[in-house]
Design an enzyme around this catalytic site. Sequence first.
Site, mmCIF file in Angstrom:
data_model
loop_
_atom_site.group_PDB
_atom_site.id
_atom_site.type_symbol
_atom_site.label_atom_id
_atom_site.label_comp_id
_atom_site.label_asym_id
_atom_site.label_seq_id
_atom_site.Cartn_x
_atom_site.Cartn_y
_atom_site.Cartn_z
ATOM 1 C CE LYS A 165 -4.176 -1.644 -0.114
ATOM 2 N NZ LYS A 165 -4.711 -2.450 0.976
ATOM 3 C CE LYS A 180 -4.949 -8.249 -4.174
ATOM 4 N NZ LYS A 180 -5.957 -8.204 -3.139
ATOM 5 C CE LYS A 194 -13.969 -4.459 -4.093
ATOM 6 N NZ LYS A 194 -14.194 -5.279 -2.906
HETATM 7 P P1 AMP Z 1 -11.134 -6.839 -0.960
HETATM 8 O O1 AMP Z 1 -11.763 -6.728 -2.310
HETATM 9 O O2 AMP Z 1 -9.660 -6.617 -1.021
HETATM 10 O O3 AMP Z 1 -11.843 -6.049 0.087
HETATM 11 O O4 AMP Z 1 -11.226 -8.371 -0.552
HETATM 12 C C1 AMP Z 1 -12.426 -8.974 -0.134
HETATM 13 C C2 AMP Z 1 -12.315 -10.489 -0.140
HETATM 14 O O5 AMP Z 1 -12.088 -10.956 -1.467
HETATM 15 C C3 AMP Z 1 -11.160 -11.045 0.696
HETATM 16 O O6 AMP Z 1 -11.616 -12.221 1.338
HETATM 17 C C4 AMP Z 1 -10.095 -11.376 -0.307
HETATM 18 O O7 AMP Z 1 -9.278 -12.444 0.106
HETATM 19 C C5 AMP Z 1 -10.913 -11.774 -1.530
HETATM 20 N N1 AMP Z 1 -10.165 -11.434 -2.749
HETATM 21 C C6 AMP Z 1 -9.945 -10.207 -3.262
HETATM 22 N N2 AMP Z 1 -9.220 -10.277 -4.399
HETATM 23 C C7 AMP Z 1 -8.983 -11.601 -4.612
HETATM 24 C C8 AMP Z 1 -8.309 -12.347 -5.633
HETATM 25 N N3 AMP Z 1 -7.748 -11.746 -6.676
HETATM 26 N N4 AMP Z 1 -8.261 -13.699 -5.514
HETATM 27 C C9 AMP Z 1 -8.843 -14.335 -4.474
HETATM 28 N N5 AMP Z 1 -9.501 -13.694 -3.486
HETATM 29 C C10 AMP Z 1 -9.588 -12.355 -3.543
#
Ligand code: AMP
Length: 329
Positions: free
Chosen positions: A111, A194, A197
């Site tokens: 970050k 990955k 967002k």
């Molecule tokens: P976030 O979008 O970062 O708030 O993540 C929310 C949830 O989505 C968390 O449980 C992350 O582990 C999962 N997540 C987000 N991006 C990925 C990705 N590219 N692959 C697998 N899980 C993801």
Amino acid sequence: METVVSGIRPTGNLHLGNYFGAVKNFIRMQQEQRCYFFIADYHSLTTHPTPADLHGSVKQVLAEYLAAGLDPEKSTLYIQSDLPEVAELYLLLNMNAYIGELERTTSFKDKIRAQPDNVNAGLLTYPVLMAADIIIHKAAKVPVGKDQEQNLEMARHFARRFNHMYKHEFFPEPAPFNFGQELIKIPGLDGSGKMGKSEGNGIFLYEDAGSIRKKVMRAVTDSGPTAMDQVVSEPIQNLFTIMEQVSAPDTLQHFKDKYASCEIRYGDLKKQLSEDIVNFTAPIRERIIEIKSDEAYLSKVARMGAEKARESARVTLREVREIIGFRPF
Ligand code: AMP
């Protein structure tokens, strides 16, 4: 029955990484466990401190959660900021979290590279807030993707430390959970890394077919295999990884075989992948539109979720205060 907690930040629409890394497991777990799923709007301020329309984003993600299959009758579905108890537990845990360990987390390092002009304290203490979210319901399991593994390790750490410092076996150590499979990481279509967002490379559940097709057709590939049974390069493996989730097994096998025999045409692979993604997302997209227009239903879901989540959070906080030594006069 075990308690399960997990959350998603409302800093963008739900993408395939969120779905396959998290929401898919939420849907399965809500049948069997006591589940708390929340929209992490406090967390979102660490990267977006002055959101243009925070309420609108939360509403959108709530509609997306519901459209994807979360059932507010089966699980507790709530908004993080509806639980002031989370903020209080975060404050208390912060006293026992050390700057050194927080600075060393990979997500913090990523970050500060991504937003060097906004290295705020919330970013540093992100894992503390995440720990508060989880242990406030004394959760045993957390269905998160591989990207959150280290933050979850920190949550285990803070739970253990609390128990040790105050000599009370109070918080269980939350374990990552993915139904016995490897934690999954959905890649982006930009060759490496990955889908995320903050990465700006998402394919969204809410996205229309034309836009999905365009993104997939633009995905990074390589110059093609040159030898039989060559090791698959990262950008192509990424396409296969997404295909594994949205396509039929024999479709995936067909393209893997074509790759192995050096006959693959990436145009065909992308066309198939984009159609399979569209077929997967289209019904969810329709439901999102329908649910979003039903304001009364969304308010009811949020109110019901807040009530149920606060019931559990209040009990934990009362006990935490007592264990630390706060007493009413
Ligand atoms: P976030 O979008 O970062 O708030 O993540 C929310 C949830 O989505 C968390 O449980 C992350 O582990 C999962 N997540 C987000 N991006 C990925 C990705 N590219 N692959 C697998 N899980 C993801």
